[in-house]
Design a protein around this motif. Structure first.
Motif, PDB file in Angstrom:
ATOM      1  N   ASP A  55       0.825  -1.206   0.000  1.00  0.00           N
ATOM      2  CA  ASP A  55       0.000   0.000   0.000  1.00  0.00           C
ATOM      3  C   ASP A  55       0.868   1.268   0.000  1.00  0.00           C
ATOM      4  OD1 ASP A  55      -2.413   1.354  -0.122  1.00  0.00           O
ATOM      5  OD2 ASP A  55      -2.646   1.460   2.058  1.00  0.00           O
ATOM      6  N   THR A  56       1.887   1.223  -0.867  1.00  0.00           N
ATOM      7  CA  THR A  56       2.818   2.343  -1.007  1.00  0.00           C
ATOM      8  C   THR A  56       2.885   2.753  -2.471  1.00  0.00           C
ATOM      9  OG1 THR A  56       4.158   1.428   0.790  1.00  0.00           O
ATOM     10  CG2 THR A  56       5.190   3.118  -0.571  1.00  0.00           C
ATOM     11  N   SER A  57       3.001   4.039  -2.727  1.00  0.00           N
ATOM     12  CA  SER A  57       3.055   4.507  -4.107  1.00  0.00           C
ATOM     13  C   SER A  57       4.487   4.493  -4.638  1.00  0.00           C
ATOM     14  CB  SER A  57       2.488   5.925  -4.222  1.00  0.00           C
ATOM     15  OG  SER A  57       3.377   6.862  -3.649  1.00  0.00           O
ATOM     16  N   PHE A  58       4.607   4.482  -5.944  1.00  0.00           N
ATOM     17  CA  PHE A  58       5.916   4.516  -6.603  1.00  0.00           C
ATOM     18  C   PHE A  58       6.670   5.777  -6.222  1.00  0.00           C
ATOM     19  CE2 PHE A  58       8.693   5.685 -10.122  1.00  0.00           C
ATOM     20  CZ  PHE A  58       9.381   4.496 -10.362  1.00  0.00           C
ATOM     21  N   TRP A  59       5.936   6.879  -6.101  1.00  0.00           N
ATOM     22  CA  TRP A  59       6.575   8.165  -5.820  1.00  0.00           C
ATOM     23  C   TRP A  59       7.117   8.232  -4.390  1.00  0.00           C
ATOM     24  CZ3 TRP A  59       7.684   9.930 -10.185  1.00  0.00           C
ATOM     25  CH2 TRP A  59       6.799   9.794 -11.254  1.00  0.00           C
ATOM     26  N   ASP A  60       6.521   7.458  -3.489  1.00  0.00           N
ATOM     27  CA  ASP A  60       7.041   7.414  -2.122  1.00  0.00           C
ATOM     28  C   ASP A  60       8.372   6.681  -2.056  1.00  0.00           C
ATOM     29  OD1 ASP A  60       4.857   8.773  -1.112  1.00  0.00           O
ATOM     30  OD2 ASP A  60       3.718   6.950  -0.667  1.00  0.00           O
ATOM     31  N   TRP A 176      10.893  -7.106  -5.980  1.00  0.00           N
ATOM     32  CA  TRP A 176      10.058  -7.190  -4.779  1.00  0.00           C
ATOM     33  C   TRP A 176      10.891  -6.958  -3.523  1.00  0.00           C
ATOM     34  CZ3 TRP A 176       4.705  -8.775  -4.516  1.00  0.00           C
ATOM     35  CH2 TRP A 176       4.220  -8.889  -3.210  1.00  0.00           C
ATOM     36  N   ALA A 177      12.053  -7.608  -3.456  1.00  0.00           N
ATOM     37  CA  ALA A 177      12.888  -7.549  -2.250  1.00  0.00           C
ATOM     38  C   ALA A 177      13.446  -6.153  -1.985  1.00  0.00           C
ATOM     39  CB  ALA A 177      14.034  -8.541  -2.368  1.00  0.00           C
ATOM     40  N   ALA A 178      13.473  -5.306  -2.996  1.00  0.00           N
ATOM     41  CA  ALA A 178      13.920  -3.928  -2.786  1.00  0.00           C
ATOM     42  C   ALA A 178      12.915  -3.141  -1.959  1.00  0.00           C
ATOM     43  CB  ALA A 178      14.137  -3.238  -4.131  1.00  0.00           C
ATOM     44  N   ILE A 179      11.668  -3.629  -1.923  1.00  0.00           N
ATOM     45  CA  ILE A 179      10.606  -2.962  -1.173  1.00  0.00           C
ATOM     46  C   ILE A 179      10.253  -3.711   0.104  1.00  0.00           C
ATOM     47  CG2 ILE A 179       8.216  -2.127  -1.277  1.00  0.00           C
ATOM     48  CD1 ILE A 179      10.178  -0.685  -3.160  1.00  0.00           C
ATOM     49  N   ASP A 180      10.167  -5.035  -0.006  1.00  0.00           N
ATOM     50  CA  ASP A 180       9.778  -5.879   1.128  1.00  0.00           C
ATOM     51  C   ASP A 180      10.382  -7.266   0.944  1.00  0.00           C
ATOM     52  OD1 ASP A 180       8.590  -6.656   3.456  1.00  0.00           O
ATOM     53  OD2 ASP A 180       6.538  -6.693   2.692  1.00  0.00           O
ATOM     54  N   SER A 181      10.394  -8.069   1.986  1.00  0.00           N
ATOM     55  CA  SER A 181      10.955  -9.413   1.887  1.00  0.00           C
ATOM     56  C   SER A 181      10.206 -10.240   0.849  1.00  0.00           C
ATOM     57  CB  SER A 181      10.881 -10.116   3.247  1.00  0.00           C
ATOM     58  OG  SER A 181      11.302 -11.461   3.127  1.00  0.00           O
ATOM     59  N   ALA A 182      10.945 -10.971   0.039  1.00  0.00           N
ATOM     60  CA  ALA A 182      10.345 -11.767  -1.024  1.00  0.00           C
ATOM     61  C   ALA A 182       9.841 -13.125  -0.535  1.00  0.00           C
ATOM     62  CB  ALA A 182      11.352 -11.972  -2.158  1.00  0.00           C
ATOM     63  N   PHE A 183       9.861 -13.347   0.771  1.00  0.00           N
ATOM     64  CA  PHE A 183       9.268 -14.567   1.327  1.00  0.00           C
ATOM     65  C   PHE A 183       7.758 -14.366   1.412  1.00  0.00           C
ATOM     66  CE2 PHE A 183      13.661 -14.755   2.670  1.00  0.00           C
ATOM     67  CZ  PHE A 183      13.976 -16.096   2.477  1.00  0.00           C
ATOM     68  N   HIS A 184       7.149 -14.337   0.228  1.00  0.00           N
ATOM     69  CA  HIS A 184       5.729 -14.031   0.067  1.00  0.00           C
ATOM     70  C   HIS A 184       5.229 -14.827  -1.133  1.00  0.00           C
ATOM     71  CE1 HIS A 184       2.182 -11.667  -1.068  1.00  0.00           C
ATOM     72  NE2 HIS A 184       2.192 -11.147   0.143  1.00  0.00           N
ATOM     73  N   THR A 185       3.980 -15.208  -1.104  1.00  0.00           N
ATOM     74  CA  THR A 185       3.423 -16.064  -2.164  1.00  0.00           C
ATOM     75  C   THR A 185       3.580 -15.464  -3.553  1.00  0.00           C
ATOM     76  OG1 THR A 185       1.785 -16.972  -0.635  1.00  0.00           O
ATOM     77  CG2 THR A 185       1.352 -17.248  -2.990  1.00  0.00           C
ATOM     78  N   VAL A 186       3.274 -14.177  -3.691  1.00  0.00           N
ATOM     79  CA  VAL A 186       3.268 -13.549  -5.014  1.00  0.00           C
ATOM     80  C   VAL A 186       4.633 -13.594  -5.697  1.00  0.00           C
ATOM     81  CG1 VAL A 186       2.886 -11.401  -6.296  1.00  0.00           C
ATOM     82  CG2 VAL A 186       1.272 -12.095  -4.512  1.00  0.00           C
ATOM     83  N   PRO A 187       5.715 -13.088  -5.087  1.00  0.00           N
ATOM     84  CA  PRO A 187       7.012 -13.145  -5.782  1.00  0.00           C
ATOM     85  C   PRO A 187       7.495 -14.572  -6.027  1.00  0.00           C
ATOM     86  CG  PRO A 187       7.297 -12.428  -3.514  1.00  0.00           C
ATOM     87  CD  PRO A 187       5.829 -12.392  -3.795  1.00  0.00           C
ATOM     88  N   ILE A 188       7.167 -15.491  -5.134  1.00  0.00           N
ATOM     89  CA  ILE A 188       7.572 -16.883  -5.335  1.00  0.00           C
ATOM     90  C   ILE A 188       6.878 -17.470  -6.568  1.00  0.00           C
ATOM     91  CG2 ILE A 188       7.438 -19.226  -4.373  1.00  0.00           C
ATOM     92  CD1 ILE A 188       7.840 -17.948  -1.602  1.00  0.00           C
ATOM     93  N   ILE A 189       5.590 -17.158  -6.741  1.00  0.00           N
ATOM     94  CA  ILE A 189       4.862 -17.632  -7.925  1.00  0.00           C
ATOM     95  C   ILE A 189       5.403 -16.976  -9.188  1.00  0.00           C
ATOM     96  CG2 ILE A 189       2.611 -17.712  -9.073  1.00  0.00           C
ATOM     97  CD1 ILE A 189       2.965 -19.694  -6.769  1.00  0.00           C
ATOM     98  N   LEU A 190       5.762 -15.700  -9.098  1.00  0.00           N
ATOM     99  CA  LEU A 190       6.364 -15.020 -10.256  1.00  0.00           C
ATOM    100  C   LEU A 190       7.667 -15.704 -10.648  1.00  0.00           C
ATOM    101  CD1 LEU A 190       5.853 -11.205  -9.500  1.00  0.00           C
ATOM    102  CD2 LEU A 190       4.349 -12.800 -10.680  1.00  0.00           C
TER     103      LEU A 190
END
Length: 307
Positions: A55-60, A176-190
């Motif tokens: 829930d963060t914008s690109f500009w932030d 993904w990991a540049a913003i948050d930990s990639a231990f998450h379903t979405v990046p793993i599926i990607l």
């Protein structure tokens, strides 16, 4: 001014332009520009989706975003340049790579090596300003592509495609990991989508360029095992793609339906390989489908989060 002087001046003006155009063409070939751009899209998609779910914008996060995109692009460019540097003997045999500057000598090999190393170092320096996790994923991709794929398995083993697929599949993890930990379903599926996708994509190229790979001694599956086993493995990997969209239900029903249709259509095309007489034509159709598949799928992920 005489006509001779005018013609002479025109020739002088044209020479630098031709030189610049040749240089740009050589650099485009050296960096494998199309491959490089294709790998930047998953990095951006991973980064964009991480921002969306956080829930963060690109500009932030524009500074981190630019560092991630810039750093990962430089690391991938460095890996591709080093691949060109190492594979000069193979490239000199294959028709589609004979004009590369490493083969023609327009860019000396020691310069190519230096470019590859410098780009790699600069890329990692930029990524270190993001997160350590993103940098680690980029390092895994770089080592896998340069050492495990290019220098070790490409000329020896048919499973080199599996190894090479890892390097391309880590790209969304970097974003993904540049913003948050990639231990998450979405990046793993990607990661899994890209890893599996690269297999039929590479098979299509290998069948199209069968004679060239055979002449160059590259251990691709069609050359080592034949077209029949390659077609069966092609079907197997596309079937493996079928359940993955359902793990991305958070992207919405439209995504699940559309991506499933893409997978089913690709499976039908894969099966048709046993009925078409022209293997090159079939492989070319698969190649075009695979390129459009990954572009449409990862672009759709971004587009659906805008509404």
């Amino acid at each position: 001014m005489s006509n001779d002087m005018i013609l002479s001046q025109q020739k002088v003006e044209k020479v630098p332009r031709l030189t610049i155009m040749n240089l740009l063409s050589d650099l485009k070939s050296l960096f494998k520009a199309i491959v490089l751009i294709a790998n930047v899209l998953p990095v951006f998609t991973g980064l964009w989706l991480a921002l969306y779910f956080a829930d963060t914008s690109f500009w932030d996060k524009w500074e981190v975003s630019l560092l991630t995109l810039g750093g990962s692009t430089l690391v991938m460019a460095g890996a591709l340049v080093l691949n060109n540097w190492y594979d000069v003997d193979i490239d000199s045999v294959m028709e589609r790579t004979k004009s590369r500057p490493t083969v023609t000598g327009r860019i000396p090999l020691h310069v190519v090596l230096a470019i590859g190393i410098i780009l790699t170092i600069l890329g990692f320096v930029l990524l270190l300003f993001t997160t350590l996790e993103a940098t680690v994923y980029a390092f895994i991709g770089w080592v896998t592509y340069v050492f495990l794929y290019t220098m070790w398995s490409k000329r020896r083993y048919a499973f080199n495609t599996i190894i090479g697929s890892v390097s391309g599949a880590v790209t969304p993890l970097i974003g993904w990991a540049a913003i948050d930990s990639a231990f998450h379903t979405v990046p793993i599926i990607l990661f899994l989508i890209l890893f599996i996708w690269q297999m039929p994509h590479t098979f299509a190229i290998a069948i199209k360029k069968f004679d060239e790979y055979k002449a160059a001694g590259v251990a691709v599956l069609p050359v080592v095992r034949g077209l029949g086993p390659t077609k069966w493995q092609n079907i197997f990997y596309i079937i493996c793609l079928l359940p993955l969209p359902f793990y991305l239900a958070s992207l919405g029903t439209i995504f699940i339906i559309f991506s499933t249709c893409l997978n089913v259509a690709w499976l039908v095309l894969a099966v048709s390989g046993f009925f078409m007489k022209d293997d090159w034509k079939w492989a070319h159709m698969n190649f075009l489908y695979s390129v459009n598949y990954v572009t449409i799928l990862f672009s759709l992920m971004v587009i659906l989060t805008l509404f």
